[in-house]
Motif scaffolding. Structure first.
Motif, mmCIF file in Angstrom:
data_model
loop_
_atom_site.group_PDB
_atom_site.id
_atom_site.type_symbol
_atom_site.label_atom_id
_atom_site.label_comp_id
_atom_site.label_asym_id
_atom_site.label_seq_id
_atom_site.Cartn_x
_atom_site.Cartn_y
_atom_site.Cartn_z
ATOM 1 N N UNK A 43 -15.175 2.673 7.023
ATOM 2 C CA UNK A 43 -14.135 3.636 7.394
ATOM 3 C C UNK A 43 -12.865 3.483 6.562
ATOM 4 N N UNK A 44 -12.394 2.249 6.331
ATOM 5 C CA UNK A 44 -11.136 2.068 5.600
ATOM 6 C C UNK A 44 -11.274 2.379 4.113
ATOM 7 N N UNK A 45 -12.433 2.087 3.551
ATOM 8 C CA UNK A 45 -12.674 2.435 2.152
ATOM 9 C C UNK A 45 -13.275 3.832 2.037
ATOM 10 N N UNK A 46 -14.086 4.193 3.027
ATOM 11 C CA UNK A 46 -14.775 5.478 2.986
ATOM 12 C C UNK A 46 -13.852 6.675 2.955
ATOM 13 N N UNK A 47 -12.835 6.684 3.806
ATOM 14 C CA UNK A 47 -11.959 7.855 3.810
ATOM 15 C C UNK A 47 -11.170 7.944 2.512
ATOM 16 N N UNK A 48 -10.852 6.810 1.913
ATOM 17 C CA UNK A 48 -10.149 6.842 0.620
ATOM 18 C C UNK A 48 -11.061 7.375 -0.482
ATOM 19 N N UNK A 49 -12.316 6.981 -0.453
ATOM 20 C CA UNK A 49 -13.279 7.466 -1.442
ATOM 21 C C UNK A 49 -13.487 8.969 -1.293
ATOM 22 N N UNK A 50 -13.648 9.437 -0.078
ATOM 23 C CA UNK A 50 -13.823 10.875 0.162
ATOM 24 C C UNK A 50 -12.584 11.636 -0.323
ATOM 25 N N UNK A 86 0.804 -1.222 0.000
ATOM 26 C CA UNK A 86 0.000 0.000 0.000
ATOM 27 C C UNK A 86 0.835 1.268 0.000
ATOM 28 N N UNK A 87 2.070 1.196 0.418
ATOM 29 C CA UNK A 87 2.916 2.396 0.424
ATOM 30 C C UNK A 87 3.129 2.932 -0.991
ATOM 31 N N UNK A 88 2.895 2.104 -2.014
ATOM 32 C CA UNK A 88 3.028 2.567 -3.397
ATOM 33 C C UNK A 88 1.882 3.489 -3.791
ATOM 34 N N UNK A 89 0.662 3.114 -3.389
ATOM 35 C CA UNK A 89 -0.537 3.905 -3.696
ATOM 36 C C UNK A 89 -1.478 3.832 -2.500
ATOM 37 N N UNK A 90 -1.143 4.502 -1.415
ATOM 38 C CA UNK A 90 -1.920 4.349 -0.182
ATOM 39 C C UNK A 90 -3.349 4.864 -0.262
ATOM 40 N N UNK A 91 -3.637 5.750 -1.193
ATOM 41 C CA UNK A 91 -4.980 6.311 -1.295
ATOM 42 C C UNK A 91 -5.874 5.561 -2.273
ATOM 43 N N UNK A 92 -5.327 4.571 -2.964
ATOM 44 C CA UNK A 92 -6.092 3.824 -3.957
ATOM 45 C C UNK A 92 -7.125 2.927 -3.280
ATOM 46 N N UNK A 93 -8.343 2.933 -3.823
ATOM 47 C CA UNK A 93 -9.376 2.026 -3.310
ATOM 48 C C UNK A 93 -9.006 0.576 -3.608
ATOM 49 N N UNK A 94 -8.529 0.336 -4.836
ATOM 50 C CA UNK A 94 -8.120 -0.994 -5.273
ATOM 51 C C UNK A 94 -6.706 -0.872 -5.813
ATOM 52 N N UNK A 95 -5.777 -1.669 -5.387
ATOM 53 C CA UNK A 95 -5.908 -2.795 -4.472
ATOM 54 C C UNK A 95 -5.715 -2.415 -3.005
ATOM 55 N N UNK A 96 -5.142 -1.241 -2.743
ATOM 56 C CA UNK A 96 -4.766 -0.902 -1.370
ATOM 57 C C UNK A 96 -5.934 -0.962 -0.394
ATOM 58 N N UNK A 97 -6.948 -0.156 -0.618
ATOM 59 C CA UNK A 97 -8.055 -0.071 0.331
ATOM 60 C C UNK A 97 -8.768 -1.391 0.543
ATOM 61 N N UNK A 98 -9.115 -2.057 -0.548
ATOM 62 C CA UNK A 98 -9.837 -3.320 -0.446
ATOM 63 C C UNK A 98 -8.969 -4.388 0.219
ATOM 64 N N UNK A 99 -7.701 -4.449 -0.161
ATOM 65 C CA UNK A 99 -6.799 -5.431 0.435
ATOM 66 C C UNK A 99 -6.562 -5.186 1.913
ATOM 67 N N UNK A 100 -6.399 -3.938 2.275
ATOM 68 C CA UNK A 100 -6.201 -3.585 3.683
ATOM 69 C C UNK A 100 -7.445 -3.934 4.489
ATOM 70 N N UNK A 101 -8.609 -3.599 3.964
ATOM 71 C CA UNK A 101 -9.867 -3.918 4.641
ATOM 72 C C UNK A 101 -10.028 -5.426 4.825
#
Length: 124
Positions: A103-110, A55-70
Motif C-alpha cells: 500500500x505505501x509503495x503501491x499508491x506511489x507507483x500507481x 518526505x515533504x520534499x518529494x512525497x510521491x517519490x518511491x525512493x527515498x520517500x516511499x521506501x524509507x516511510x515503509x
C-alpha cells in the motif's frame, strides 16, 4: 504543498486500513481504544519515516520517500509494539512488511504511472 498533505493523508489511511483489516481478521473487539492501541506504533513509525526521509520534499517519490516511510513504519511500529508489551509474532512481521509495502509503495507507483501516462497524452 497540496501534494504533501495528500500524500501524508494517504499514508495514514494506508496504515489505518492495515490495522482495521488485521483487527477484523483476528476478530478483535471493534473498540476505538483497541484500534488506537494497535494503530499508534505504526503511525509513529510512519511519522519517523516522513521525518528521516524528509518526505515533504518529494512525497510521491518511491525512493527515498516511499521506501524509507515503509521501512520506518514497519521497523518503528514493531519496535514500539515490543516496548509497549504488544505482540510481534514472526508471521505478523511478515504480513506487516508485505501489506505496508503493497500500500505505501503501491499508491506511489500507481501515481507515477498515471502521471507518466497523462504527460505522454499531453505531449503527443
Amino acid at each position: 504543498m497540496r501534494n504533501v498533505a495528500v500524500a501524508a493523508v494517504v499514508d495514514v489511511c494506508c496504515v489505518l486500513v492495515f490495522v482495521a483489516i488485521g483487527r477484523a481478521n483476528h476478530e478483535e473487539a471493534a473498540s476505538l481504544t483497541g484500534f488506537a492501541t494497535t494503530a499508534w506504533p505504526f503511525l509513529v513509525g510512519l511519522a519517523i519515516g516522513w521525518a528521516v526521509t524528509r518526505a515533504w520534499r518529494r512525497p510521491l517519490a518511491l525512493v527515498p520517500s516511499g521506501v524509507g516511510i515503509w521501512a520506518a513504519a514497519v521497523a518503528g511500529g514493531m519496535a514500539l509494539r515490543a516496548v509497549s508489551g504488544q505482540g510481534i509474532a514472526f508471521a505478523f512481521v511478515i504480513v506487516a512488511c508485505l501489506f505496508l509495502a503493497l500500500v505505501l509503495l503501491g499508491w506511489r507507483l500507481v501515481t507515477r504511472l498515471v502521471g507518466a501516462r497523462l504527460s505522454a497524452q499531453k505531449a503527443g
